[in-house]
Design an enzyme around this catalytic site. Structure first.
Site, PDB file in Angstrom:
ATOM      1  CB  CYS A 111      85.253  18.754  94.332  1.00 36.61           C
ATOM      2  SG  CYS A 111      85.559  20.513  94.618  1.00 36.61           S
ATOM      3  CD  GLU A 127      78.709  17.729  96.106  1.00 40.69           C
ATOM      4  OE1 GLU A 127      77.847  17.840  95.205  1.00 40.69           O
ATOM      5  OE2 GLU A 127      79.909  17.497  95.889  1.00 40.69           O
TER       6      GLU A 127
END
Length: 242
Positions: free
Chosen positions: A2, A106
């Site tokens: 992340c 992402e």
């Protein structure tokens, strides 16, 4: 992993949702939070034991560190082995937190090598409570630097279409145990660090300009109309997306 996320809800909204008790911090919304930036976390205050919403810097600096230069390397903590790793083991025992996120970003790599950014959010429209750890590090001038890291685990079947790992999203019924407000054994806490069910998430393509830290506005989480994602990654964004 992340590496970017967004938090556009107001501190007052988060304080109400997470039932924190301290004065609400003054913190602006951000649609592109990057490591070494300051964001909000929910933690059990070490002195009062109350649940607080506080502003900490992303990128963990362990208490034993001699400087803060490697903080960016500790933006994430892998769930596997977290109880034994020197950088995380003490925080895992004593300083766990929740990291509120409206969505995380992402990048998915295509067969031709190109990459497409995606936003991932909860399907119910509520903020995600991501498992984290926090630390306090005394700087050379005597001031305390408080930092946090985001815990990641293997991706569920939906997120695996984008990336092999994802943040650990914790359901409300385990917040008390994770924050240390009720007793929990280390092995029980470790068992919480698993991927959330795929059906609880939405994913949709967003503009690749999110890859630039300087880009930060409410249009970032909008669906990218030029993208051609697979059906599993083409959900309608939640209502809070401008």
């Amino acid at each position: 992993m992340c590496g970017r996320y967004l938090l556009q809800r107001t501190p007052a909204e988060l304080a109400q949702y997470f039932a924190t008790s301290n004065p609400t911090p003054n913190h602006a919304p951000s649609w592109n939070i990057a490591v070494t930036q300051v964001s909000l976390v929910v933690r059990r205050h070490p002195e009062s034991g109350e649940r607080h919403l506080d502003a900490l810097r992303w990128g963990l600096v362990p208490r034993w560190a001699t400087d803060a230069k490697d903080a960016a390397k500790l933006m994430n903590a892998r769930a596997d082995g977290i109880a034994e790793k020197p950088s995380f083991r003490e925080a895992f025992r004593k300083r766990r937190c929740l990291v509120p996120m409206d969505a995380f970003y992402e990048w998915r790599k295509a067969e031709d090598g190109s990459k497409q950014a995606y936003a991932v959010a909860q399907a119910d429209g509520m903020p995600m409570a991501v498992a984290g750890l926090w630390e306090g590090w005394k700087q050379p001038d005597g001031a305390w630097l408080r930092t946090f890291t985001v815990i990641t685990t293997e991706a569920n079947e939906k997120q695996a279409l984008v990336h092999a790992r994802m943040p650990v999203v914790l359901p409300p019924e385990v917040w008390d145990a994770w924050l240390g407000e009720e007793p929990a054994e280390p092995e029980d806490l470790q068992e919480l660090l698993v991927p959330c069910p795929a059906e609880e998430l939405l994913a949709w393509p967003v503009d690749n300009r999110v890859g630039k830290v300087a880009e930060n506005d409410a249009r970032l989480p909008r669906r990218d109309p030029t993208a051609s994602p697979p059906p599993e990654l083409d959900d309608a964004p939640p209502d809070w997306v401008a």
